[in-house]
Design a protein around this motif. Structure first.
Motif, PDB file in Angstrom:
ATOM      1  N   CYS A 256       0.649  -1.232   0.091  1.00  0.00           N
ATOM      2  CA  CYS A 256       0.176   0.035  -0.077  1.00  0.00           C
ATOM      3  C   CYS A 256       0.881   1.320  -0.036  1.00  0.00           C
ATOM      4  CB  CYS A 256      -1.011   0.051   1.218  1.00  0.00           C
ATOM      5  SG  CYS A 256      -2.220  -1.104   1.207  1.00  0.00           S
ATOM      6  N   LEU A 257       2.083   1.348  -0.160  1.00  0.00           N
ATOM      7  CA  LEU A 257       3.068   2.317   0.058  1.00  0.00           C
ATOM      8  C   LEU A 257       2.599   3.329  -1.226  1.00  0.00           C
ATOM      9  CD1 LEU A 257       6.576   0.773   0.902  1.00  0.00           C
ATOM     10  CD2 LEU A 257       5.137   2.491   2.205  1.00  0.00           C
ATOM     11  N   PRO A 258       2.171   2.905  -2.226  1.00  0.00           N
ATOM     12  CA  PRO A 258       1.786   3.860  -3.294  1.00  0.00           C
ATOM     13  C   PRO A 258       0.727   4.847  -2.908  1.00  0.00           C
ATOM     14  CG  PRO A 258       2.475   1.699  -4.293  1.00  0.00           C
ATOM     15  CD  PRO A 258       2.358   1.615  -2.923  1.00  0.00           C
ATOM     16  N   LEU A 259      -0.182   4.317  -1.876  1.00  0.00           N
ATOM     17  CA  LEU A 259      -1.252   5.054  -1.742  1.00  0.00           C
ATOM     18  C   LEU A 259      -1.166   6.173  -0.462  1.00  0.00           C
ATOM     19  CD1 LEU A 259      -3.830   1.661  -1.413  1.00  0.00           C
ATOM     20  CD2 LEU A 259      -3.691   3.524  -3.172  1.00  0.00           C
ATOM     21  N   GLY A 260      -0.056   5.865   0.251  1.00  0.00           N
ATOM     22  CA  GLY A 260       0.219   6.733   1.409  1.00  0.00           C
ATOM     23  C   GLY A 260       0.484   5.944   2.764  1.00  0.00           C
ATOM     24  N   GLU A 261       0.326   6.423   3.684  1.00  0.00           N
ATOM     25  CA  GLU A 261       0.479   5.984   5.022  1.00  0.00           C
ATOM     26  C   GLU A 261      -0.351   5.167   5.577  1.00  0.00           C
ATOM     27  OE1 GLU A 261       1.600   6.925   9.603  1.00  0.00           O
ATOM     28  OE2 GLU A 261       1.158   8.802   8.339  1.00  0.00           O
ATOM     29  N   ILE A 262       0.054   3.918   5.946  1.00  0.00           N
ATOM     30  CA  ILE A 262      -0.863   2.925   6.475  1.00  0.00           C
ATOM     31  C   ILE A 262      -0.727   2.762   7.947  1.00  0.00           C
ATOM     32  CG2 ILE A 262      -1.906   0.842   6.603  1.00  0.00           C
ATOM     33  CD1 ILE A 262      -2.456   2.145   4.202  1.00  0.00           C
ATOM     34  N   ARG A 263      -1.674   2.908   8.909  1.00  0.00           N
ATOM     35  CA  ARG A 263      -1.322   2.635  10.506  1.00  0.00           C
ATOM     36  C   ARG A 263      -1.677   1.601  10.916  1.00  0.00           C
ATOM     37  NH1 ARG A 263      -3.340   5.643  13.982  1.00  0.00           N
ATOM     38  NH2 ARG A 263      -5.292   6.305  13.075  1.00  0.00           N
ATOM     39  N   VAL A 264      -1.522   0.866  11.778  1.00  0.00           N
ATOM     40  CA  VAL A 264      -1.988  -0.490  12.356  1.00  0.00           C
ATOM     41  C   VAL A 264      -2.195  -0.190  13.887  1.00  0.00           C
ATOM     42  CG1 VAL A 264      -1.305  -2.783  12.606  1.00  0.00           C
ATOM     43  CG2 VAL A 264      -0.553  -1.636  10.634  1.00  0.00           C
ATOM     44  N   LYS A 265      -3.273  -0.703  14.328  1.00  0.00           N
ATOM     45  CA  LYS A 265      -3.755  -0.790  15.588  1.00  0.00           C
ATOM     46  C   LYS A 265      -4.008  -2.218  15.946  1.00  0.00           C
ATOM     47  CE  LYS A 265      -5.801   3.788  15.861  1.00  0.00           C
ATOM     48  NZ  LYS A 265      -7.063   4.393  16.369  1.00  0.00           N
ATOM     49  N   PRO A 266      -3.526  -2.973  17.204  1.00  0.00           N
ATOM     50  CA  PRO A 266      -4.051  -4.289  17.665  1.00  0.00           C
ATOM     51  C   PRO A 266      -5.429  -4.153  18.018  1.00  0.00           C
ATOM     52  CG  PRO A 266      -2.445  -3.356  18.966  1.00  0.00           C
ATOM     53  CD  PRO A 266      -2.677  -1.985  18.158  1.00  0.00           C
ATOM     54  N   MET A 267      -6.227  -5.167  17.689  1.00  0.00           N
ATOM     55  CA  MET A 267      -7.485  -5.248  18.020  1.00  0.00           C
ATOM     56  C   MET A 267      -7.978  -6.768  18.058  1.00  0.00           C
ATOM     57  SD  MET A 267      -9.264  -3.803  14.590  1.00  0.00           S
ATOM     58  CE  MET A 267     -11.026  -4.185  15.112  1.00  0.00           C
ATOM     59  N   PHE A 268      -8.654  -7.345  19.232  1.00  0.00           N
ATOM     60  CA  PHE A 268      -9.365  -8.311  19.300  1.00  0.00           C
ATOM     61  C   PHE A 268      -8.382  -9.564  18.766  1.00  0.00           C
ATOM     62  CE2 PHE A 268     -12.786  -5.506  18.102  1.00  0.00           C
ATOM     63  CZ  PHE A 268     -13.155  -5.331  19.360  1.00  0.00           C
ATOM     64  N   GLY A 269      -6.926  -9.477  19.015  1.00  0.00           N
ATOM     65  CA  GLY A 269      -6.093 -10.552  18.877  1.00  0.00           C
ATOM     66  C   GLY A 269      -5.654 -10.417  17.458  1.00  0.00           C
TER      67      GLY A 269
END
Length: 120
Positions: free
Chosen positions: A16-29
């Motif tokens: 997804c780098l061509p789209l821009g910044e992707i953030r990640v958050k932990p959730m429900f395992g």
């Protein structure tokens, strides 16, 4: 100390780098993947699922994808996230196409939740 992300999450971020910044958050395992503060994908059990809605769900069905489902109290619960189609797992350009569909579906869902401005 930060935990290492699953390889499928790292791969999705890189694709997804061509789209821009992707953030990640932990959730429900698993993990939620966000573009412009809107969740468009989730990682569960080592697989990536992309957001779909009524406009895009048929494309996921036609591609042979399956929805993310979990066991509810009385029955399985189907969510509006679909497994990345197999063809997109091997082709970065096709992956971007599916990610853009998911981002668009997420933005539509987010817009529906926003309160409407009052008319004067």
């Amino acid at each position: 100390m930060s935990k290492t992300l699953p390889s499928c999450v790292e791969e999705t971020i890189n694709l997804c780098l061509p789209l821009g910044e992707i953030r990640v958050k932990p959730m429900f395992g698993g993990h939620g993947l966000y573009f412009e503060d809107i969740m468009f994908a989730l990682e569960a059990f080592g697989s990536i699922y992309l957001k779909a809605d009524k406009k895009s769900e048929v494309l996921f069905i036609e591609a042979g994808s399956e929805p993310f489902t979990y066991e509810g109290k009385n029955k399985p619960i189907k969510m509006s996230y679909w497994l990345v189609p197999e063809t997109a797992q091997e082709d970065p350009e096709e992956f971007i196409h599916w990610a853009e569909l998911a981002i668009t579906a997420s933005k539509r869902a987010h817009a529906k939740k926003q309160p409407k401005a009052k008319k004067r």
